[in-house]
Write a protein that holds these residues in place. Sequence first.
Motif, short mmCIF file in Angstrom:
data_model
loop_
_atom_site.label_atom_id
_atom_site.label_comp_id
_atom_site.label_asym_id
_atom_site.label_seq_id
_atom_site.Cartn_x
_atom_site.Cartn_y
_atom_site.Cartn_z
N ASN A 70 0.81 -1.22 0.00
CA ASN A 70 0.00 0.00 0.00
C ASN A 70 0.84 1.26 0.00
O ASN A 70 0.51 2.23 -0.69
CB ASN A 70 -0.96 0.01 1.19
CG ASN A 70 -2.10 -0.96 1.02
OD1 ASN A 70 -2.51 -1.26 -0.10
ND2 ASN A 70 -2.60 -1.48 2.12
N ARG A 73 2.16 1.96 -3.47
CA ARG A 73 1.09 2.44 -4.35
C ARG A 73 0.76 3.90 -4.06
O ARG A 73 0.52 4.69 -4.98
CB ARG A 73 -0.16 1.57 -4.18
CG ARG A 73 -0.01 0.18 -4.76
CD ARG A 73 -1.09 -0.79 -4.25
NE ARG A 73 -2.44 -0.28 -4.34
CZ ARG A 73 -3.23 -0.39 -5.41
NH1 ARG A 73 -2.77 -0.96 -6.51
NH2 ARG A 73 -4.46 0.07 -5.39
N HIS A 84 -5.42 -4.94 -6.90
CA HIS A 84 -4.33 -4.89 -5.94
C HIS A 84 -4.22 -6.22 -5.21
O HIS A 84 -5.08 -6.57 -4.41
CB HIS A 84 -4.52 -3.75 -4.94
CG HIS A 84 -3.41 -3.67 -3.94
ND1 HIS A 84 -3.64 -3.39 -2.61
CD2 HIS A 84 -2.08 -3.84 -4.07
CE1 HIS A 84 -2.49 -3.39 -1.97
NE2 HIS A 84 -1.52 -3.67 -2.83
#
Length: 197
Positions: A70, A73, A84
């Motif tokens: 995360n 990203r 994802h």
Amino acid sequence: MEGEPGEQRRWVPATGVVNARDLGGLPIVGGGSTSFGQLFRSARLSELDAAGRTAIEALDLVEIIDLRRNDERAAHPGPYSTAHLGLVGQPSLFDADVASLRTRADGERWLLDDYLGMLTTGAGQVGAIVRRIAHAGGPVLFHCTGGKDRTGIVAAIVLSAVGVQREVVLDDFELTNRRRGPEHLPDVVAAFVEHGI
């Protein structure tokens, strides 16, 4: 593998992204080869320029699978909607004890532990990624940050599962090293320095 028939056809001319390539044209045990235009791998897509986007869009992808964490990203969001399915072997390198990461051997040991973690603690996620690819119903691209470790593991598993010869799988994994180096991800190198690695 470099210079072999079909190898140039495998590279996707997506400027702004490193190591974008087609996993087609690889020989399968017993005859035949993997199909072109169905499965692609790359580094992150956040730096694609206009020509690079055109090259990626020409692949007619039905799915892009993002293997990053995360935080990766958030720091480098990509231009496309993705599935994802983050693949993590162990905590981020930047959370490691930097005193234990001083030599090349230290880095190789950390990387081995990370790979083994992807295949043990991340086994369920690897299964989910492979199922997603298998049931996509069209061309798929998967990527992580550098297009090397997580992407390489997934590529090796998928290629092995469809019967690509082991030596060819290993050659494909090594092919990444001829396409990318520290100059391709300067922010990653800068982060290593900043963290004292």
